[in-house]
Design a protein around this motif. Structure first.
Motif, mmCIF file in Angstrom:
data_model
loop_
_atom_site.group_PDB
_atom_site.id
_atom_site.type_symbol
_atom_site.label_atom_id
_atom_site.label_comp_id
_atom_site.label_asym_id
_atom_site.label_seq_id
_atom_site.Cartn_x
_atom_site.Cartn_y
_atom_site.Cartn_z
ATOM 1 N N TYR A 85 0.828 -1.206 0.000
ATOM 2 C CA TYR A 85 0.000 0.000 0.000
ATOM 3 C C TYR A 85 0.870 1.266 0.000
ATOM 4 N N SER A 86 1.872 1.294 0.854
ATOM 5 C CA SER A 86 2.734 2.471 0.964
ATOM 6 C C SER A 86 3.515 2.705 -0.325
ATOM 7 N N TRP A 87 4.013 1.616 -0.898
ATOM 8 C CA TRP A 87 4.783 1.731 -2.134
ATOM 9 C C TRP A 87 3.911 2.259 -3.270
ATOM 10 N N ALA A 151 0.050 17.937 1.506
ATOM 11 C CA ALA A 151 0.802 17.635 2.720
ATOM 12 C C ALA A 151 -0.110 17.014 3.770
ATOM 13 N N ALA A 152 -1.337 17.519 3.870
ATOM 14 C CA ALA A 152 -2.294 16.939 4.811
ATOM 15 C C ALA A 152 -2.708 15.544 4.382
ATOM 16 N N TYR A 156 -2.693 11.515 6.082
ATOM 17 C CA TYR A 156 -3.784 10.543 6.136
ATOM 18 C C TYR A 156 -3.339 9.199 5.577
ATOM 19 N N TYR A 157 -2.551 9.231 4.512
ATOM 20 C CA TYR A 157 -2.053 7.977 3.950
ATOM 21 C C TYR A 157 -1.246 7.200 4.985
ATOM 22 N N VAL A 158 -0.436 7.924 5.739
ATOM 23 C CA VAL A 158 0.388 7.284 6.763
ATOM 24 C C VAL A 158 -0.483 6.773 7.915
ATOM 25 N N ALA A 159 -1.507 7.541 8.284
ATOM 26 C CA ALA A 159 -2.342 7.181 9.424
ATOM 27 C C ALA A 159 -3.363 6.100 9.105
#
Length: 385
Positions: A85-87, A151-152, A156-159
């Motif tokens: 998902y992160s990649w 940036a916001a 959200y992607y990280v959280a």
């Protein structure tokens, strides 16, 4: 529509089409700002409130990105790979963004040298390349000021994975939609609480009004839509769209504060947040709840809208820089000129630049061809950038 087909890259045209409305709305409100239309009256409120395009983007991202975790709860699917998902998120977001940042800094380094430029120099460049320009005053760069929302969204992607994991833990043994909605509802309180904290904390950085917690409720609203899509079998498209339009119209009033993304009053901040949430959810809901093929779904599946939606992320990246160049080309000074002319010129040029940027970066984030499958519940997650 099987979950395996969704993972293969299926896409709902209308969900791509509504991204074009969001992108054009953001471009329109920026054209209005640059030409001096943010006045403290009803017309000024009208022009300013087209920033609602940001809320549309956030709600749609929350919906699309949370669906794999909804499948874990209700379909007993394995947990999605956070690494994968992160990649995928990094590949979709960063190439076009980095190219834009480099191009804008180059333009202001070697061509436009007579304007006041924020965040000039290597420190500003690093801030913008790492999407940390919103943390502290003076780091937003001309031509890139819209990137506060990206940036916001990256936060959200990280959280999302840890929040989704908590929801799965709460609901997996007894997969009831109400439990998932209640759990998400608790997270949705983050933004109103953040507004209260920012307003009542002495010495807090003024840029805190633009940090991710201030708008998390919109993202959570999209996640709640992903849960609702599993149980809602009927949805009145016309009524839903009318509710969305009404909420948008109410936001033009003083209830939602002055013409700015972050009103100074706590009450106005919360009211505006909720009005945008209602409007965005109401406009997206007919595309994901109940049976598809309604008039709103067909309208947003119109090919020109889908074509613009496909390059909407790249359009978002480049449109402010293009707008500033169009102002110069048309001979307009800041806070003067024709809003309509600037909007049209910026849109036409930005679409051309965005198409090139899209074609240039697509081999990185979407190798091969994707299939378009118009079926209930399907959407191309790769277009949530």
């Amino acid at each position: 529509m099987s979950e395996s087909m969704l993972r293969a890259g299926a896409r709902v045209d209308s969900l791509t089409g509504i991204r074009s409305l969001a992108a054009l709305a953001v471009c329109f409100t920026h054209a209005a700002y640059w030409t001096g239309r943010y006045t403290p009256d009803l017309p000024g409120q009208f022009f300013a409130r087209f920033e609602i395009g940001v809320a549309l983007f956030f709600v749609l991202s929350g919906y699309l990105l949370f669906r794999p975790w909804v499948a874990v709860v209700f379909d007993r699917r394995p947990m999605p790979s956070v690494r994968r998902y992160s990649w995928h998120r990094a590949r979709r977001i960063l190439p076009a963004y980095w190219i834009t940042v480099i191009a804008v800094f180059a333009i202001y380094r070697w061509w436009i040298t007579d304007d006041s430029v924020f965040s000039h120099g290597w420190s500003g460049f690093v801030r913008n390349m790492t999407l940390t320009q919103v943390y502290g005053l003076g780091h937003l760069h001309s031509g890139l000021t819209q990137m506060w929302s990206l940036a916001a969204e990256v936060v959200y992607y990280v959280a999302l994975p840890p929040v989704a994991w908590l929801v799965v833990v709460v609901c997996r043994r007894r997969p009831r939609p109400i439990a998932a909605l209640v759990a998400l509802g608790v997270f949705a309180l983050i933004s109103p609480l953040w507004a209260v904290i920012v307003a009542n904390t002495d010495g807090i950085d003024p840029t805190a009004r633009l940090w991710a917690p201030a708008f998390a409720t919109w993202f959570i609203g999209g996640m709640m839509l992903a849960v609702a899509a599993r149980v809602v079998t009927r949805w009145h498209a016309l009524l839903s769209v009318l509710v969305g339009v009404l909420a948008f119209q109410i936001s033009w009033t003083s209830l939602a504060g002055e013409p700015t993304i972050t009103p100074t009053g706590v009450g106005a901040t919360i009211v505006k947040l909720l009005l945008y949430l209602v409007a965005a959810v109401a406009l997206i809901a007919p595309l994901v709840l109940g049976e598809r093929g309604n008039w709103w779904d067909r309208l947003l599946s119109w090919r020109p809208l889908v074509a613009i939606g496909e390059i909407s992320y790249e359009f978002f990246c480049v449109h402010v820089m293009v707008l500033e160049l169009m102002m110069r080309a048309l001979g307009f000074h800041v806070f003067s000129g024709s809003t309509g002319l600037v909007f049209v010129a910026t849109t036409v040029v930005s679409l051309a630049v965005a198409w090139v940027l899209h074609r240039l970066t697509r081999p990185i984030w979407s190798p091969g061809h994707r299939r378009r499958i118009n079926a209930p519940g399907s959407a191309f997650v790769g277009h949530t950038g």
